[in-house]
Motif scaffolding. Structure first.
Motif, PDB file in Angstrom:
ATOM      1  N   HIS A   1       0.871  -1.172   0.000  1.00 56.23           N
ATOM      2  CA  HIS A   1       0.000   0.000   0.000  1.00 56.23           C
ATOM      3  C   HIS A   1       0.904   1.217   0.000  1.00 56.23           C
ATOM      4  CE1 HIS A   1      -3.497   2.545   1.075  1.00 56.23           C
ATOM      5  NE2 HIS A   1      -2.573   3.247   1.720  1.00 56.23           N
TER       6      HIS A   1
ATOM      7  N   PRO B   1      -3.828  14.102 -14.774  1.00 52.85           N
ATOM      8  CA  PRO B   1      -3.264  13.193 -15.782  1.00 52.85           C
ATOM      9  C   PRO B   1      -2.422  12.094 -15.143  1.00 52.85           C
ATOM     10  CG  PRO B   1      -2.108  15.302 -15.800  1.00 52.85           C
ATOM     11  CD  PRO B   1      -3.255  15.456 -14.852  1.00 52.85           C
ATOM     12  N   ARG B   2      -2.935  10.887 -15.185  1.00 55.42           N
ATOM     13  CA  ARG B   2      -2.228   9.720 -14.647  1.00 55.42           C
ATOM     14  C   ARG B   2      -2.306   8.613 -15.688  1.00 55.42           C
ATOM     15  NH1 ARG B   2      -0.990  13.249 -11.390  1.00 55.42           N
ATOM     16  NH2 ARG B   2      -1.685  13.340  -9.215  1.00 55.42           N
TER      17      ARG B   2
ATOM     18  N   LEU C   1      -0.614   4.067 -10.265  1.00 56.30           N
ATOM     19  CA  LEU C   1      -1.775   3.693  -9.459  1.00 56.30           C
ATOM     20  C   LEU C   1      -2.860   4.770  -9.497  1.00 56.30           C
ATOM     21  CD1 LEU C   1       0.141   2.210  -6.391  1.00 56.30           C
ATOM     22  CD2 LEU C   1      -0.819   0.995  -8.363  1.00 56.30           C
ATOM     23  N   ALA C   2      -2.602   5.809 -10.289  1.00 52.95           N
ATOM     24  CA  ALA C   2      -3.572   6.900 -10.468  1.00 52.95           C
ATOM     25  C   ALA C   2      -4.023   7.470  -9.124  1.00 52.95           C
ATOM     26  CB  ALA C   2      -4.773   6.426 -11.293  1.00 52.95           C
ATOM     27  N   LEU C   3      -3.044   7.860  -8.313  1.00 53.38           N
ATOM     28  CA  LEU C   3      -3.350   8.499  -7.035  1.00 53.38           C
ATOM     29  C   LEU C   3      -3.634   9.975  -7.316  1.00 53.38           C
ATOM     30  CD1 LEU C   3      -0.468   6.888  -4.925  1.00 53.38           C
ATOM     31  CD2 LEU C   3      -2.798   6.045  -5.297  1.00 53.38           C
ATOM     32  N   PRO C   4      -4.792  10.475  -6.937  1.00 51.15           N
ATOM     33  CA  PRO C   4      -5.199  11.800  -7.422  1.00 51.15           C
ATOM     34  C   PRO C   4      -4.530  12.979  -6.738  1.00 51.15           C
ATOM     35  CG  PRO C   4      -6.920  10.840  -6.056  1.00 51.15           C
ATOM     36  CD  PRO C   4      -5.861   9.790  -6.221  1.00 51.15           C
ATOM     37  N   ASN C   5      -4.134  12.850  -5.479  1.00 56.04           N
ATOM     38  CA  ASN C   5      -3.588  14.024  -4.802  1.00 56.04           C
ATOM     39  C   ASN C   5      -2.253  14.423  -5.408  1.00 56.04           C
ATOM     40  OD1 ASN C   5      -2.158  15.584  -2.422  1.00 56.04           O
ATOM     41  ND2 ASN C   5      -4.357  15.554  -1.981  1.00 56.04           N
TER      42      ASN C   5
ATOM     43  N   VAL D   1      -5.113  -0.667 -13.352  1.00 56.62           N
ATOM     44  CA  VAL D   1      -5.525   0.687 -12.975  1.00 56.62           C
ATOM     45  C   VAL D   1      -5.826   1.497 -14.230  1.00 56.62           C
ATOM     46  CG1 VAL D   1      -4.813   2.811 -11.833  1.00 56.62           C
ATOM     47  CG2 VAL D   1      -4.159   0.596 -10.870  1.00 56.62           C
TER      48      VAL D   1
ATOM     49  N   GLU E   1      -4.245  -3.132  -9.219  1.00 52.45           N
ATOM     50  CA  GLU E   1      -4.820  -2.771  -7.931  1.00 52.45           C
ATOM     51  C   GLU E   1      -5.698  -3.894  -7.376  1.00 52.45           C
ATOM     52  OE1 GLU E   1      -6.941   0.817  -8.739  1.00 52.45           O
ATOM     53  OE2 GLU E   1      -8.736  -0.212  -9.453  1.00 52.45           O
TER      54      GLU E   1
ATOM     55  N   TYR F   1      -7.267   0.233  -0.918  1.00 57.43           N
ATOM     56  CA  TYR F   1      -6.615  -0.288  -2.113  1.00 57.43           C
ATOM     57  C   TYR F   1      -5.157  -0.623  -1.797  1.00 57.43           C
ATOM     58  CZ  TYR F   1     -10.403   1.229  -5.216  1.00 57.43           C
ATOM     59  OH  TYR F   1     -11.605   1.382  -5.849  1.00 57.43           O
TER      60      TYR F   1
END
Lengths: 378, 76
Positions: A280, A352-353, A317-321, A345, A359, A299
């Motif tokens: 994680h 933009p990721r 992992l397309a983490l938004p922050n 993912v 995941e 996740y």
């Protein structure tokens, strides 16, 4: 310098041709026309063999040509040497005798080089380096990936099918590919690697994990047409099982049957028989918040290979922050913990990721003490 | 296709993160926000990341919904 299969073939063919031409030229002034013609034919055979090695007929035909050429060359050398040894007086001039001896030495050397070429020129597994070292593989379908593999392995490559495996072979270097149920690709190689590729957001195959094993076990699996998974006890593409020894299983795991209550939110939820390990990605400052385990709905990703750097994890992992993670935590769960996934993912436009990672979800969270860490990442 | 941030500095927005976003972070409150919090946008970085008083935030604008326009603005 390391030569790949084509360069080896070309080198051997050219060497054979060169020896043929040189010996033919040397003996032509002092020997009869038949011998000269034979040497020319040998030379031509060498040229043809070298050319075919790199062009069309593939490994078997060129090997036969090369071996045939070497046998003829070696035979002439032995014949000349024996003739001179038994009756040196049969030659009428020192030039002719000297040429005969030189011819014998050349042809025997050429024969030995070609006959023992597999030992002198080991098959070059380095040719697989770009594939096995994590370079993105081209192609948006499995067949395109296979084509890309063939291109990387060279035109001498041929392919066969063994059960679920598509086997590509070039000399003694081989790759076996199998597309798993989740769309990922597992590739076994003759150099003792098992790698898995998943589709990235830009429709390419990206290295997702790598494991080492013995080449013999891989050969057994491929020969028996068996299936393989990183986690043979969970899913055909699940996370690795911490309790396994790293050897491959020849039977693929099965997804849970319909109606078992182990499906959730459209994703397969598996109940593993062994302990499963995950990572994680988060923040080192939050270590105290993990003591009770992951929260329900959390996740994680698999724990294969080297941990990702923070920005890489954020992207895959397309983490938004905007703040990338600075640590990861190891998560170990037993069979009592429902796990969703694996799923690729999806990319996101805002922010933009690229996505493309793997995941898993924990709809009920994980138990206290299941999380270890933090482990800092750059 | 890039979609411009529909919010402006001074707008009042509600933090409405997706279920996935909440699940990705062990404690989403570490960013100074809890779901359904209403905050005033103080800064927009890179055209998408919203920040609030005290440097809180960092989530993209699509994790928020408009609560109230800043004074003088109208919905277009």
């Amino acid at each position: 310098m390391v030569l790949d299969g084509n360069a080896q073939g070309g080198l051997i063919g050219n060497l054979q041709a060169g020896v043929g031409w040189v010996t033919g030229a040397l003996v032509s002034p002092v020997t009869d026309d038949n011998f000269t013609m034979t040497m020319m034919m040998i030379a031509a055979m060498g040229v043809l063999g070298g050319a075919l090695k790199g062009v069309t007929l593939g490994r078997l035909a060129t090997t036969v040509l090369q071996r045939a050429g070497s046998v003829v060359l070696g035979g002439f050398g032995l014949s000349n040497l024996a003739s001179w040894w038994n009756n040196p007086a049969q030659t009428t001039s020192d030039v002719k005798q000297g040429s005969g001896n030189l011819n014998a030495a050349f042809t025997m050397l050429a024969g030995a080089l070609i006959l023992f070429s597999p030992m002198l020129f080991k098959p070059n597994s380095k040719a697989l380096g770009p594939v096995l070292d994590g370079t993105v593989v081209s192609g948006t379908t499995a067949s395109q990936v296979v084509d890309d593999m063939i291109a990387r392995m060279g035109p001498g490559t041929f392919s066969t099918q063994s059960g679920a495996w598509k086997v590509l072979q070039n000399n003694k270097v081989w790759l076996a590919l199998q597309e798993l149920k989740d769309g990922s690709l597992v590739i076994l190689s003759s150099e003792g690697k098992m790698v898995r590729y998943v589709r990235s957001a830009d429709d390419q195959w990206v290295l997702d994990g790598m494991e080492s094993f013995t080449a013999a076990s891989a050969q057994d699996i491929v020969a028996n047409g068996g299936k393989v998974g990183f986690n043979p006890q969970a899913t055909a593409s699940g996370p690795e099982v911490a309790s396994t020894s790293g050897t491959l299983a020849t039977t693929g795991a099965r997804p849970p049957p319909e109606g078992t209550g182990l499906r959730e939110a459209g994703a397969t939820v598996v109940a593993a028989k062994g302990t499963q390990a995950f990572r994680h990605y988060g923040y080192a400052e939050d270590a105290a918040k993990f003591q009770g385990g992951l929260r329900p709905g959390s996740y994680a990703t698999h724990n294969r290979g080297r941990p990702m750097h923070g920005p890489t994890a954020q992207n895959r992992l397309a983490l938004p922050n905007e703040a990338p993670p600075n640590a990861y935590y190891k998560v170990r769960v037993g069979p009592e913990t429902p796990v969703g996934g694996p799923r690729p993912v999806s990319p996101t436009a805002i922010p933009p990721r690229a996505g493309g990672g793997i995941e898993y979800t924990f709809p009920r969270g994980t138990s206290p003490g299941s999380v270890e860490g933090p482990f800092l990442i750059p | 296709m890039k979609i411009n941030c529909p919010f402006s500095v001074g707008d009042l927005v509600r933090f409405t993160p997706s279920t996935r976003t909440v699940g990705l972070y062990q404690d989403i409150g570490r960013f100074g926000l809890q779901p359904n919090d209403i905050v005033v946008v103080r800064e927009i970085r890179s055209g998408m990341y919203l920040y609030f008083d005290g440097g809180k935030g960092g989530f993209p604008w699509n994790e928020f919904s408009l609560a109230k326009l800043r004074e003088g603005d109208e919905i277009k």
